[in-house]
Design an enzyme around this catalytic site. Structure first.
Site, short mmCIF file in Angstrom:
data_model
loop_
_atom_site.label_atom_id
_atom_site.label_comp_id
_atom_site.label_asym_id
_atom_site.label_seq_id
_atom_site.Cartn_x
_atom_site.Cartn_y
_atom_site.Cartn_z
CD GLU A 87 -2.82 1.17 2.40
OE1 GLU A 87 -2.83 0.24 3.21
OE2 GLU A 87 -3.55 2.17 2.48
NE ARG A 130 3.99 -7.90 11.04
CZ ARG A 130 3.40 -7.14 10.12
NH1 ARG A 130 2.38 -7.58 9.43
NH2 ARG A 130 3.84 -5.92 9.89
CE LYS A 153 3.00 0.11 4.87
NZ LYS A 153 2.44 -0.05 3.54
P1 ATP Z 1 2.72 -2.33 8.04
O1 ATP Z 1 2.08 -3.17 9.10
O2 ATP Z 1 4.15 -2.05 8.26
O3 ATP Z 1 1.94 -1.10 7.70
P2 ATP Z 1 1.50 -3.60 5.87
O4 ATP Z 1 1.32 -5.07 5.90
O5 ATP Z 1 0.31 -2.77 6.10
O6 ATP Z 1 2.72 -3.25 6.78
P3 ATP Z 1 1.68 -3.41 3.04
O7 ATP Z 1 2.18 -2.30 2.22
O8 ATP Z 1 0.23 -3.68 3.03
O9 ATP Z 1 2.14 -3.13 4.53
O10 ATP Z 1 2.51 -4.72 2.79
C1 ATP Z 1 2.89 -5.23 1.54
C2 ATP Z 1 3.26 -6.66 1.71
O11 ATP Z 1 4.36 -6.80 2.62
C3 ATP Z 1 2.11 -7.45 2.30
O12 ATP Z 1 1.99 -8.66 1.59
C4 ATP Z 1 2.52 -7.69 3.72
O13 ATP Z 1 1.96 -8.86 4.22
C5 ATP Z 1 4.05 -7.73 3.62
N1 ATP Z 1 4.66 -7.34 4.89
C6 ATP Z 1 4.44 -6.23 5.60
N2 ATP Z 1 5.14 -6.23 6.75
C7 ATP Z 1 5.83 -7.39 6.78
C8 ATP Z 1 6.73 -8.01 7.71
N3 ATP Z 1 7.07 -7.42 8.85
N4 ATP Z 1 7.25 -9.21 7.39
C9 ATP Z 1 6.94 -9.81 6.23
N5 ATP Z 1 6.09 -9.30 5.32
C10 ATP Z 1 5.54 -8.10 5.58
MG MG Z 2 -1.43 -3.19 4.75
#
Ligand code: ATP
Ligand code: MG
Length: 570
Positions: free
Chosen positions: A48, A272, A282
């Protein structure tokens, strides 16, 4: 001792790579390929664009692109841009840059927002099938009537609207007839499902907000769950890999695909990545940026890819780290020291050795003629063939050495300078300390030594053996630079699991600035992206943000060995 540990870790690591067994996702994919369920492996990385990528994303990137590569398939980059309020093109650009920096390239670039027309049509189709309805309840009322996992939810008074009413109301929502929050579109599934996500989830909400790509074309936006699976399906993603918290969303992911009868993409979850001494969300990283606790998303203490890049971590180190930690189905927290191990391992092979004195005191060679100087040479990197070549090192009567390399009275097992002691000046001569001078505050300002002319490195005929070697710089030839030393951003291993605000666990000593370190003249031509080992001090790189040709700024990437775990055990 440290070298021995390093070798062992390296041996274990290489042995692991060679004997690598399949991880659970590779097992699934190989079974799917064997059974014919999957013809071509097609994965995607779906960020995102509401922040900068962090090391957790790197794990997901390495995994998705890695599987694409391994099985000669394809990997798309898809921006999951369904929330206009938090998203921005600044983030889109940084995400693309970070993925390329990590060494990956995508097959197709997509945006969930490119599918808004198609998603709208899918929603209309569900309404026509009697599987979606417009609800006038507010999102608070919907949440309050959803029940609990053991108690069914209450039906909304608007649940049984006619298909015709729903069609015209949904169209009016799209056309901007209502204010934010006045109406939503919900899927009509099962208010008594033990899975709360199946209790008539919201599909669309009204948001009169400009979107970074579609501008003001839309005032209704699909929810994550209504956009994600269908986007996977449109792109014919074979294995949609996400983190464990989405496991409970999977029945809904499948429900939309089944009811619409579209290409059946399938979702798989992994744990994760969590790292010690940092936060990896984020939302939390954004707080650190907005409250100016750090110097932007690319602050070298941040776990963002732009932060670690500015600090001097290499893409190969991050990829090797991700390979080593693998993928699991169980959450854990990885020691950031492991990542640093891979950074050292990579930089040891490539970094140019240089001499820099961070806390200088003068060393005066009383038997070296005043006004005389000579050019010595020193190897660029003993790990490389032919030592990576040699550079010139001017030597003269007045040098700088580290204050910590001198003691007024030698302690037991002290092999550096103290009155009566001898050390080798790296790539130069052996010197013997004769005397020293202090200022009014008792601080040592000058160390007086005599050098042994026959002890020149490479041509030593003195027959003298010394135990210590120290780094130095010729004072009249030295230049100055700012050097920034970084430490853990947080004082505790897992700030997110501590009580209270995670920001109260910030390490107040995470940045130390040395305004005027003495550096070798050869560093004048250092350029951004080059890596150096400042002998005995760690790995360093130029700071891409603040360094200028007339005022060099270096960041310490990582120390030469892990001083933190020793500190922590004290
Ligand atoms: P955050 O919790 O940091 O905002 P998010 O999951 O909302 O992260 P996205 O931009 O939606 O962030 O994530 C893109 C991809 O990266 C998704 O498939 C998500 O599952 C993966 N991802 C995000 N954080 C991690 C992590 N700590 N370890 C592994 N994969 C991750
Ligand atoms: Mg997300």
């Amino acid at each position: 001792m440290f070298a021995a540990i390093l070798v062992n870790l390296q041996t274990i690591y290489h042995a692991m790579i060679e004997e690598k067994s399949l991880n659970f996702l590779e097992e699934i994919i190989e079974a799917d390929l064997a059974s014919g369920k999957t013809k071509t492996v097609h994965t995607r990385f779906p960020p995102e664009p509401n922040g900068y990528l962090h090391l957790g994303h790197a794990k997901s990137i390495c995994l998705n692109f890695g599987l694409g590569d391994t099985y000669k398939g394809k990997t798309n980059l898809r921006f999951d841009d369904t929330n206009p309020i938090t998203e921005d093109t600044e983030y889109v650009e940084s995400i693309k840059q970070d993925i390329k920096w990590l060494g990956f390239d995508w097959e197709e670039e997509h945006y969930a927002s490119d599918y808004f027309d198609q998603l709208y049509a899918y929603a209309v189709e569900l309404i026509k099938k009697g599987l979606a309805y417009v609800d006038d309840l507010s999102s608070e009322e919907i949440a309050a009537t959803k029940g609990t996992p053991t108690e069914p939810g209450k039906q909304s008074p608007f649940r049984n609207r006619s298909i015709e009413d729903n069609l015209s109301l949904f169209q009016a929502m799209k056309e901007g007839s209502y204010k934010d929050g006045e109406k939503v579109l919900r899927a009509k599934i099962d208010l008594s499902s033990p899975n709360m996500h199946m209790r008539d989830p919201i599909m669309y909400r009204i948001k009169h907000a400009s979107h970074h790509r579609t501008g003001s074309k839309w005032c209704i936006y699909p929810m994550y769950d209504f956009a994600h699976g269908q986007s996977d399906s449109i792109e014919h993603i074979s294995h949609s890999i996400c983190t464990l918290e989405f496991e409970v969303h999977k029945p809904l992911y499948n429900w939309y695909i089944e009811q619409l009868g579209i290409h059946p993409s399938r979702q798989f979850e992994f744990a994760r990545l969590n790292l010690t001494y940092t936060v990896m969300s984020k939302r939390k990283l954004l707080q650190l940026v907005q409250e100016q606790i750090v110097d932007g998303w690319d602050d070298p203490r941040m776990p963002t890819l732009s932060g670690i890049r500015r600090r001097g971590f290499t893409p190969a180190a991050v990829r090797n780290f991700c390979e080593r930690i693998g993928v699991q189905r169980r959450e854990n927290i990885i020691d950031v020291g492991l990542l640093e191990f891979f950074v050292r391992e990579d930089l040891n092979k490539s970094a140019l050795r240089r001499m820099v004195v961070l806390d200088p005191i003068k060393l005066i060679i009383t038997n070296y003629p005043e006004g005389q100087s000579e050019i010595l040479t020193s190897e660029n990197n003993p790990e490389l063939e032919d030592n990576g070549g040699y550079r010139d090192l001017p030597f003269s009567r007045e040098l700088y050495i580290e204050a910590e390399d001198f003691m007024e009275e030698a302690a037991k097992k002290w092999f550096r300078l103290a009155p009566g002691m001898r050390v080798r000046l790296k790539s130069a001569y052996i010197v013997e300390c004769k005397d020293f001078k202090k200022d009014a505050n008792g601080k040592v300002t000058e160390v007086h030594c005599e050098y042994i002319p026959e002890s020149k490195s490479g041509q030593d005929t003195s027959g003298i053996n010394v135990k210590g070697t120290i780094h130095w710089i010729s004072a009249p030839h030295a230049l100055e630079a700012e050097v920034r030393l970084y430490d853990r951003l947080f004082k505790v291993e897992d700030p997110s699991s501590e009580e209270g605000d995670f920001k109260s666990y910030i390490n107040p000593n995470s940045l130390a600035i040395i305004p005027a370190a003495k550096i070798e003249a050869s560093l004048k031509n250092a350029h951004s992206g080059e890596h150096f080992q400042f002998i005995r001090k760690g790995y360093f790189t130029l700071d891409s943000k603040y360094s200028k040709p007339d005022k060099l700024v270096f960041n310490r990437t990582v120390t030469l060995k892990d001083t933190w775990s020793k500190e922590a055990k004290k």
